[in-house]
Design an enzyme around this catalytic site. Structure first.
Site, PDB file in Angstrom:
ATOM      1  N   SER A   1       0.814  -1.202   0.000  1.00  7.09           N
ATOM      2  CA  SER A   1       0.000   0.000   0.000  1.00  7.09           C
ATOM      3  C   SER A   1       0.859   1.269   0.000  1.00  7.09           C
ATOM      4  O   SER A   1       1.638   1.462  -0.920  1.00  7.09           O
ATOM      5  CB  SER A   1      -0.960  -0.059   1.183  1.00  7.09           C
ATOM      6  OG  SER A   1      -2.138   0.601   0.850  1.00  7.09           O
TER       7      SER A   1
ATOM      8  N   HIS B   1      -7.737  -5.810   1.250  1.00 10.70           N
ATOM      9  CA  HIS B   1      -6.523  -4.999   1.402  1.00 10.70           C
ATOM     10  C   HIS B   1      -5.704  -5.492   2.594  1.00 10.70           C
ATOM     11  O   HIS B   1      -5.878  -5.021   3.731  1.00 10.70           O
ATOM     12  CB  HIS B   1      -6.947  -3.542   1.615  1.00 10.70           C
ATOM     13  CG  HIS B   1      -5.838  -2.561   1.479  1.00 10.70           C
ATOM     14  ND1 HIS B   1      -5.246  -2.266   0.272  1.00 10.70           N
ATOM     15  CD2 HIS B   1      -5.179  -1.804   2.393  1.00 10.70           C
ATOM     16  CE1 HIS B   1      -4.307  -1.365   0.452  1.00 10.70           C
ATOM     17  NE2 HIS B   1      -4.227  -1.075   1.735  1.00 10.70           N
TER      18      HIS B   1
HETATM   19  C1  GCU Z   1      -5.302   4.545   2.448  1.00 13.31           C
HETATM   20  C2  GCU Z   1      -4.845   5.392   1.276  1.00 13.31           C
HETATM   21  C3  GCU Z   1      -4.108   4.567   0.233  1.00 13.31           C
HETATM   22  C4  GCU Z   1      -3.028   3.744   0.876  1.00 13.31           C
HETATM   23  C5  GCU Z   1      -3.610   2.933   2.013  1.00 13.31           C
HETATM   24  C6  GCU Z   1      -2.602   2.123   2.833  1.00 13.31           C
HETATM   25  O1  GCU Z   1      -6.324   3.698   2.060  1.00 13.31           O
HETATM   26  O2  GCU Z   1      -5.976   6.010   0.745  1.00 13.31           O
HETATM   27  O3  GCU Z   1      -3.542   5.402  -0.763  1.00 13.31           O
HETATM   28  O4  GCU Z   1      -2.389   2.939  -0.078  1.00 13.31           O
HETATM   29  O5  GCU Z   1      -4.213   3.810   2.946  1.00 13.31           O
HETATM   30  O6  GCU Z   1      -1.458   2.500   2.916  1.00 13.31           O
HETATM   31  O7  GCU Z   1      -3.026   1.125   3.420  1.00 13.31           O
END
Ligand code: GCU
Length: 397
Positions: free
Chosen positions: A253, A380
Protein backbone atom coordinates in the site's frame (compact mmCIF):
# COMPACT_ATOMS: atom_id res chain seq x y z
CA UNK A 1 32.00 -3.91 13.94
CA UNK A 2 31.70 -0.65 12.04
CA UNK A 3 31.74 0.19 8.37
CA UNK A 4 31.84 3.62 6.83
CA UNK A 5 30.70 3.69 3.25
CA UNK A 6 32.05 6.22 0.78
CA UNK A 7 29.56 8.54 -0.89
CA UNK A 8 28.01 6.69 -3.80
CA UNK A 9 26.60 8.75 -6.61
CA UNK A 10 23.21 7.10 -6.63
CA UNK A 11 20.33 9.24 -5.41
CA UNK A 12 16.83 8.16 -4.47
CA UNK A 13 15.39 10.85 -6.66
CA UNK A 14 17.20 12.99 -9.12
CA UNK A 15 20.52 14.42 -8.08
CA UNK A 16 20.24 17.79 -6.39
CA UNK A 17 22.70 19.20 -8.89
CA UNK A 18 20.71 17.65 -11.76
CA UNK A 19 18.02 20.29 -11.57
CA UNK A 20 14.89 21.08 -13.48
CA UNK A 21 16.91 23.19 -15.88
CA UNK A 22 18.25 20.00 -17.44
CA UNK A 23 14.80 18.94 -18.64
CA UNK A 24 12.24 21.65 -17.90
CA UNK A 25 10.52 23.96 -18.16
CA UNK A 26 7.79 22.55 -15.97
CA UNK A 27 4.57 24.51 -16.41
CA UNK A 28 2.16 24.89 -13.51
CA UNK A 29 -0.39 22.03 -13.53
CA UNK A 30 -3.22 24.32 -14.67
CA UNK A 31 -1.14 25.37 -17.70
CA UNK A 32 -0.50 21.83 -18.91
CA UNK A 33 -2.54 20.50 -21.86
CA UNK A 34 -5.10 17.75 -21.36
CA UNK A 35 -3.79 14.42 -22.65
CA UNK A 36 -6.34 11.60 -22.76
CA UNK A 37 -4.12 8.61 -23.51
CA UNK A 38 -1.31 7.70 -21.12
CA UNK A 39 2.06 8.78 -22.51
CA UNK A 40 4.16 6.29 -24.48
CA UNK A 41 7.19 5.35 -22.38
CA UNK A 42 9.32 4.95 -25.50
CA UNK A 43 8.67 8.46 -26.85
CA UNK A 44 10.50 11.48 -25.44
CA UNK A 45 8.51 14.47 -24.17
CA UNK A 46 9.46 16.31 -27.40
CA UNK A 47 7.83 13.57 -29.52
CA UNK A 48 11.05 11.87 -30.67
CA UNK A 49 11.15 8.08 -30.35
CA UNK A 50 13.61 6.67 -27.84
CA UNK A 51 16.46 5.46 -30.04
CA UNK A 52 17.68 2.51 -27.98
CA UNK A 53 18.82 1.42 -24.51
CA UNK A 54 21.51 4.10 -24.33
CA UNK A 55 19.02 6.83 -25.14
CA UNK A 56 16.66 5.37 -22.52
CA UNK A 57 19.22 5.26 -19.73
CA UNK A 58 20.92 8.52 -20.69
CA UNK A 59 17.92 10.72 -21.50
CA UNK A 60 14.41 9.24 -21.28
CA UNK A 61 14.76 7.67 -17.81
CA UNK A 62 16.32 10.83 -16.28
CA UNK A 63 13.60 12.92 -17.99
CA UNK A 64 10.91 10.72 -16.40
CA UNK A 65 12.53 10.73 -12.95
CA UNK A 66 12.64 14.52 -13.10
CA UNK A 67 8.97 14.66 -14.05
CA UNK A 68 7.98 12.46 -11.09
CA UNK A 69 10.27 14.40 -8.78
CA UNK A 70 8.84 17.74 -9.89
CA UNK A 71 5.13 16.91 -9.98
CA UNK A 72 4.65 14.00 -7.58
CA UNK A 73 7.27 12.91 -5.04
CA UNK A 74 9.79 15.75 -4.66
CA UNK A 75 13.55 15.93 -5.04
CA UNK A 76 15.57 13.86 -2.58
CA UNK A 77 19.08 14.87 -1.54
CA UNK A 78 22.20 13.18 -2.84
CA UNK A 79 23.15 10.11 -0.82
CA UNK A 80 25.03 11.03 2.34
CA UNK A 81 27.93 9.01 3.74
CA UNK A 82 26.47 6.43 6.12
CA UNK A 83 28.04 4.90 9.22
CA UNK A 84 26.76 1.37 9.75
CA UNK A 85 27.30 -0.44 13.03
CA UNK A 86 26.18 -3.90 14.10
CA UNK A 87 24.22 -3.53 17.33
CA UNK A 88 23.61 -7.23 17.92
CA UNK A 89 23.78 -10.56 16.16
CA UNK A 90 21.84 -13.58 17.43
CA UNK A 91 21.90 -17.06 16.01
CA UNK A 92 18.87 -19.24 16.70
CA UNK A 93 16.34 -16.42 16.28
CA UNK A 94 12.78 -17.26 15.21
CA UNK A 95 12.91 -20.52 17.20
CA UNK A 96 16.16 -21.54 15.59
CA UNK A 97 15.15 -20.78 12.00
CA UNK A 98 17.28 -17.67 11.47
CA UNK A 99 20.05 -15.34 12.53
CA UNK A 100 18.83 -11.90 13.61
CA UNK A 101 21.13 -8.92 13.09
CA UNK A 102 20.27 -5.44 14.25
CA UNK A 103 22.14 -2.62 12.53
CA UNK A 104 22.24 1.08 13.24
CA UNK A 105 22.52 3.30 10.18
CA UNK A 106 23.81 6.77 10.97
CA UNK A 107 23.81 9.59 8.46
CA UNK A 108 24.36 13.30 8.93
CA UNK A 109 22.91 14.52 12.20
CA UNK A 110 19.61 12.69 11.66
CA UNK A 111 18.48 10.05 14.17
CA UNK A 112 19.78 6.64 13.04
CA UNK A 113 17.70 4.00 11.28
CA UNK A 114 17.42 0.69 13.17
CA UNK A 115 17.57 -2.04 10.52
CA UNK A 116 16.56 -5.60 11.44
CA UNK A 117 17.83 -8.42 9.23
CA UNK A 118 16.79 -12.06 9.55
CA UNK A 119 19.05 -14.37 7.53
CA UNK A 120 18.81 -18.11 6.99
CA UNK A 121 21.40 -20.09 8.98
CA UNK A 122 24.72 -20.41 7.20
CA UNK A 123 27.23 -18.15 5.55
CA UNK A 124 25.18 -17.02 2.56
CA UNK A 125 25.27 -14.66 0.82
CA UNK A 126 21.47 -14.72 0.67
CA UNK A 127 19.13 -12.68 -1.52
CA UNK A 128 17.02 -10.37 0.63
CA UNK A 129 13.53 -8.89 0.79
CA UNK A 130 13.75 -5.34 2.18
CA UNK A 131 10.64 -3.42 3.24
CA UNK A 132 9.42 -0.68 5.57
CA UNK A 133 7.26 -1.62 8.52
CA UNK A 134 4.44 0.41 10.02
CA UNK A 135 4.68 -0.21 13.77
CA UNK A 136 8.29 -1.10 14.58
CA UNK A 137 10.70 -3.98 14.07
CA UNK A 138 9.34 -5.79 17.14
CA UNK A 139 5.91 -5.99 15.50
CA UNK A 140 6.87 -8.05 12.44
CA UNK A 141 7.60 -11.34 14.23
CA UNK A 142 7.22 -13.11 17.56
CA UNK A 143 11.00 -13.20 18.05
CA UNK A 144 11.46 -12.05 21.67
CA UNK A 145 14.91 -10.56 21.14
CA UNK A 146 14.14 -7.79 18.65
CA UNK A 147 14.54 -4.29 20.14
CA UNK A 148 11.51 -2.09 20.73
CA UNK A 149 11.07 1.00 18.53
CA UNK A 150 12.11 4.40 19.81
CA UNK A 151 10.67 6.80 17.22
CA UNK A 152 7.15 8.29 17.18
CA UNK A 153 4.52 5.65 16.61
CA UNK A 154 1.04 5.62 15.16
CA UNK A 155 -1.99 5.62 17.46
CA UNK A 156 -2.86 2.04 16.43
CA UNK A 157 0.69 0.78 17.02
CA UNK A 158 2.18 -0.18 20.38
CA UNK A 159 5.89 0.47 20.92
CA UNK A 160 5.92 -1.55 24.14
CA UNK A 161 6.38 -5.28 24.64
CA UNK A 162 2.62 -5.64 24.13
CA UNK A 163 3.08 -4.65 20.49
CA UNK A 164 5.47 -7.51 19.74
CA UNK A 165 4.20 -9.64 16.83
CA UNK A 166 1.20 -7.34 16.40
CA UNK A 167 1.81 -7.11 12.62
CA UNK A 168 3.33 -10.58 12.20
CA UNK A 169 0.33 -11.75 10.14
CA UNK A 170 1.58 -9.54 7.31
CA UNK A 171 5.13 -10.87 7.43
CA UNK A 172 5.73 -14.48 6.31
CA UNK A 173 9.32 -14.30 7.49
CA UNK A 174 9.65 -18.01 8.25
CA UNK A 175 8.43 -18.84 4.72
CA UNK A 176 10.96 -16.43 3.22
CA UNK A 177 13.78 -17.92 5.29
CA UNK A 178 12.71 -21.46 4.29
CA UNK A 179 12.84 -20.36 0.63
CA UNK A 180 16.44 -19.16 1.11
CA UNK A 181 15.79 -15.41 1.42
CA UNK A 182 16.82 -12.99 4.13
CA UNK A 183 14.25 -10.42 5.26
CA UNK A 184 15.26 -6.89 6.26
CA UNK A 185 13.03 -4.16 7.63
CA UNK A 186 12.97 -0.85 9.49
CA UNK A 187 10.30 1.28 11.11
CA UNK A 188 9.10 3.95 8.68
CA UNK A 189 9.00 6.51 11.52
CA UNK A 190 12.78 6.24 11.82
CA UNK A 191 12.88 8.23 8.58
CA UNK A 192 9.61 10.16 8.58
CA UNK A 193 6.62 9.63 10.86
CA UNK A 194 3.39 9.07 8.96
CA UNK A 195 1.84 12.12 10.59
CA UNK A 196 -0.64 13.97 8.39
CA UNK A 197 -0.43 17.03 10.64
CA UNK A 198 3.20 17.49 9.70
CA UNK A 199 2.84 18.78 6.15
CA UNK A 200 6.01 20.84 6.61
CA UNK A 201 7.97 17.62 7.35
CA UNK A 202 9.47 19.11 10.49
CA UNK A 203 9.54 15.76 12.32
CA UNK A 204 11.25 13.66 9.64
CA UNK A 205 14.67 13.39 8.11
CA UNK A 206 14.12 16.40 5.82
CA UNK A 207 15.31 19.21 8.15
CA UNK A 208 18.62 17.37 8.60
CA UNK A 209 19.53 17.86 4.95
CA UNK A 210 19.86 21.01 2.86
CA UNK A 211 16.61 22.10 1.23
CA UNK A 212 16.44 21.60 -2.54
CA UNK A 213 17.25 24.63 -4.70
CA UNK A 214 13.57 24.98 -5.60
CA UNK A 215 11.67 24.81 -2.25
CA UNK A 216 8.40 23.92 -3.99
CA UNK A 217 10.02 20.60 -4.93
CA UNK A 218 11.00 19.62 -1.38
CA UNK A 219 10.77 15.93 -0.68
CA UNK A 220 7.63 14.62 0.94
CA UNK A 221 7.04 11.55 3.11
CA UNK A 222 6.85 8.86 0.41
CA UNK A 223 10.13 10.18 -1.05
CA UNK A 224 11.74 10.18 2.40
CA UNK A 225 10.72 6.56 2.92
CA UNK A 226 12.13 5.64 -0.51
CA UNK A 227 15.36 7.43 0.30
CA UNK A 228 15.50 5.57 3.62
CA UNK A 229 15.17 2.30 1.72
CA UNK A 230 18.26 3.30 -0.22
CA UNK A 231 20.11 3.93 3.06
CA UNK A 232 19.12 0.40 4.08
CA UNK A 233 20.55 -0.82 0.76
CA UNK A 234 23.79 1.00 1.71
CA UNK A 235 23.81 -0.96 4.98
CA UNK A 236 22.87 -4.34 3.49
CA UNK A 237 25.81 -4.00 1.11
CA UNK A 238 28.14 -4.16 4.14
CA UNK A 239 26.79 -7.52 5.35
CA UNK A 240 28.75 -10.54 4.13
CA UNK A 241 25.68 -12.77 4.63
CA UNK A 242 23.60 -10.68 2.18
CA UNK A 243 23.87 -10.83 -1.60
CA UNK A 244 23.83 -7.12 -2.46
CA UNK A 245 23.19 -7.93 -6.11
CA UNK A 246 19.84 -9.54 -5.21
CA UNK A 247 18.00 -6.99 -3.09
CA UNK A 248 14.23 -7.09 -3.54
CA UNK A 249 12.45 -3.98 -2.25
CA UNK A 250 8.80 -4.53 -1.43
CA UNK A 251 5.94 -2.75 0.25
CA UNK A 252 2.25 -2.87 0.96
CA UNK A 253 0.00 0.00 0.00
CA UNK A 254 1.63 3.35 1.02
CA UNK A 255 4.85 1.42 1.54
CA UNK A 256 4.35 -0.06 -1.95
CA UNK A 257 4.29 3.47 -3.38
CA UNK A 258 7.61 4.09 -1.61
CA UNK A 259 9.06 0.80 -2.86
CA UNK A 260 8.28 1.75 -6.47
CA UNK A 261 9.84 5.22 -6.21
CA UNK A 262 12.89 3.66 -4.53
CA UNK A 263 13.21 1.12 -7.33
CA UNK A 264 12.82 3.87 -9.95
CA UNK A 265 15.63 5.88 -8.37
CA UNK A 266 18.11 3.32 -7.10
CA UNK A 267 19.61 0.92 -9.66
CA UNK A 268 21.09 -1.24 -6.90
CA UNK A 269 17.59 -2.51 -6.16
CA UNK A 270 17.40 -5.73 -8.18
CA UNK A 271 13.63 -6.33 -8.04
CA UNK A 272 10.51 -4.53 -6.83
CA UNK A 273 7.34 -6.09 -5.43
CA UNK A 274 4.51 -3.58 -4.96
CA UNK A 275 1.41 -4.98 -3.28
CA UNK A 276 -1.88 -3.04 -3.47
CA UNK A 277 0.07 0.21 -3.96
CA UNK A 278 -2.86 2.00 -5.66
CA UNK A 279 -2.90 5.71 -6.45
CA UNK A 280 0.58 7.25 -6.76
CA UNK A 281 1.77 3.64 -6.75
CA UNK A 282 1.16 1.16 -9.56
CA UNK A 283 -2.38 2.28 -10.52
CA UNK A 284 -2.93 4.70 -13.40
CA UNK A 285 -4.34 8.08 -12.37
CA UNK A 286 -6.12 8.16 -15.73
CA UNK A 287 -8.12 5.03 -14.91
CA UNK A 288 -10.53 7.09 -12.75
CA UNK A 289 -11.26 4.09 -10.54
CA UNK A 290 -10.62 3.57 -6.83
CA UNK A 291 -8.91 6.33 -4.85
CA UNK A 292 -8.72 9.66 -6.67
CA UNK A 293 -5.83 12.10 -6.46
CA UNK A 294 -8.21 14.43 -4.62
CA UNK A 295 -9.07 11.82 -1.98
CA UNK A 296 -5.45 10.85 -1.46
CA UNK A 297 -4.02 14.34 -1.22
CA UNK A 298 -6.82 15.51 1.09
CA UNK A 299 -6.44 12.66 3.57
CA UNK A 300 -2.68 12.32 3.30
CA UNK A 301 -1.36 15.80 2.41
CA UNK A 302 2.13 14.96 3.69
CA UNK A 303 2.82 12.02 1.38
CA UNK A 304 3.38 13.90 -1.88
CA UNK A 305 4.11 17.39 -3.16
CA UNK A 306 1.34 19.99 -2.84
CA UNK A 307 1.77 20.36 -6.60
CA UNK A 308 0.40 16.83 -7.12
CA UNK A 309 -2.82 17.86 -5.34
CA UNK A 310 -3.38 20.43 -8.10
CA UNK A 311 -4.14 17.52 -10.44
CA UNK A 312 -7.23 16.56 -8.42
CA UNK A 313 -10.08 16.54 -10.94
CA UNK A 314 -7.49 17.53 -13.57
CA UNK A 315 -5.90 14.11 -14.06
CA UNK A 316 -5.77 14.52 -17.84
CA UNK A 317 -3.30 17.38 -17.37
CA UNK A 318 -0.75 15.03 -15.79
CA UNK A 319 2.36 15.02 -18.00
CA UNK A 320 2.99 11.48 -16.76
CA UNK A 321 1.14 8.50 -15.36
CA UNK A 322 2.10 5.65 -13.11
CA UNK A 323 3.03 3.22 -15.92
CA UNK A 324 6.05 5.49 -16.47
CA UNK A 325 7.09 4.94 -12.87
CA UNK A 326 6.91 1.18 -13.45
CA UNK A 327 8.91 1.57 -16.66
CA UNK A 328 11.74 3.15 -14.66
CA UNK A 329 12.28 -0.23 -13.01
CA UNK A 330 12.91 -1.96 -16.37
CA UNK A 331 14.61 -4.25 -17.21
CA UNK A 332 14.74 -5.45 -13.59
CA UNK A 333 12.05 -7.88 -12.37
CA UNK A 334 8.84 -6.16 -11.27
CA UNK A 335 5.88 -7.82 -9.56
CA UNK A 336 2.64 -5.92 -8.95
CA UNK A 337 -0.01 -7.71 -6.90
CA UNK A 338 -3.59 -6.81 -6.01
CA UNK A 339 -6.69 -8.15 -4.28
CA UNK A 340 -9.96 -8.55 -6.20
CA UNK A 341 -12.03 -6.92 -3.42
CA UNK A 342 -9.58 -4.05 -2.89
CA UNK A 343 -11.30 -1.62 -5.24
CA UNK A 344 -9.74 1.42 -3.48
CA UNK A 345 -6.29 0.35 -4.77
CA UNK A 346 -7.72 0.04 -8.32
CA UNK A 347 -6.46 -3.38 -9.42
CA UNK A 348 -7.58 -2.80 -13.03
CA UNK A 349 -5.62 0.48 -13.15
CA UNK A 350 -2.50 -1.35 -12.01
CA UNK A 351 -3.03 -4.10 -14.56
CA UNK A 352 -3.30 -1.45 -17.29
CA UNK A 353 -0.17 0.32 -16.03
CA UNK A 354 1.85 -2.90 -16.10
CA UNK A 355 0.63 -3.57 -19.65
CA UNK A 356 1.58 -0.07 -20.83
CA UNK A 357 5.03 -0.27 -19.23
CA UNK A 358 5.81 -3.81 -20.43
CA UNK A 359 7.28 -2.92 -23.88
CA UNK A 360 10.22 -1.23 -22.13
CA UNK A 361 11.57 -4.56 -20.82
CA UNK A 362 12.30 -6.25 -24.20
CA UNK A 363 13.34 -2.85 -25.61
CA UNK A 364 16.13 -2.67 -23.02
CA UNK A 365 16.95 -6.36 -22.86
CA UNK A 366 15.44 -8.97 -25.20
CA UNK A 367 16.11 -11.67 -22.61
CA UNK A 368 14.40 -9.81 -19.73
CA UNK A 369 11.23 -11.37 -18.33
CA UNK A 370 8.34 -8.88 -18.58
CA UNK A 371 6.77 -7.34 -15.46
CA UNK A 372 3.84 -9.24 -14.01
CA UNK A 373 0.55 -8.25 -12.42
CA UNK A 374 -1.22 -10.85 -10.29
CA UNK A 375 -4.67 -10.75 -8.76
CA UNK A 376 -5.85 -12.94 -5.90
CA UNK A 377 -9.25 -13.05 -4.23
CA UNK A 378 -9.65 -10.94 -1.12
CA UNK A 379 -9.15 -7.53 0.32
CA UNK A 380 -6.52 -5.00 1.40
CA UNK A 381 -4.01 -7.00 3.44
CA UNK A 382 -0.84 -9.05 3.06
CA UNK A 383 -1.57 -12.78 3.10
CA UNK A 384 0.83 -15.74 3.24
CA UNK A 385 -0.30 -16.43 -0.32
CA UNK A 386 0.99 -13.00 -1.41
CA UNK A 387 4.39 -13.87 0.04
CA UNK A 388 4.25 -17.27 -1.69
CA UNK A 389 3.63 -15.49 -5.01
CA UNK A 390 6.50 -13.04 -4.45
CA UNK A 391 8.94 -15.68 -3.20
CA UNK A 392 8.22 -17.91 -6.21
CA UNK A 393 8.55 -14.92 -8.57
CA UNK A 394 11.87 -13.84 -7.03
CA UNK A 395 13.20 -17.41 -7.01
CA UNK A 396 12.44 -17.78 -10.72
CA UNK A 397 14.30 -14.59 -11.68
C1 GCU B 1 -5.30 4.54 2.45
C2 GCU B 1 -4.84 5.39 1.28
C3 GCU B 1 -4.11 4.57 0.23
C4 GCU B 1 -3.03 3.74 0.88
C5 GCU B 1 -3.61 2.93 2.01
C6 GCU B 1 -2.60 2.12 2.83
O1 GCU B 1 -6.32 3.70 2.06
O2 GCU B 1 -5.98 6.01 0.74
O3 GCU B 1 -3.54 5.40 -0.76
O4 GCU B 1 -2.39 2.94 -0.08
O5 GCU B 1 -4.21 3.81 2.95
O6 GCU B 1 -1.46 2.50 2.92
O7 GCU B 1 -3.03 1.13 3.42
Amino acid sequence: MRFVLPVVLIACGPRVDDTAAAFGPYPEPSALPEVVDPQDPLTHADGQPVAGPLDWHGARAPELRQLFAHYVYGVSPAPPPVAVSVVSERQGALDGAATATELSIGYGDAPPIALLVFTPPGAGPFPVFLGLNKCGNHAVSDDPGVSLPTAWNEPDCDSSEAGRASRADYWSIRDAIAAGFAVATFHQSDVDPDDRADVAHADGVQPHFPPPPDPSSGWATIAAWSWGLSRAVDALATLPTVDASRIVVFGHSRRGKAALWAGACDPRIAMVWAHQSGTAGAALSRSFEGESIGALTTLFPHWLLPRFAEFAGEELRLPLDQHLLLALIAPRPLLVTDGADDAWADPAGAEQAVGLAAPVWPFLDPSAAPPEWRLRPGDHEVLPEDWATALAFASSR
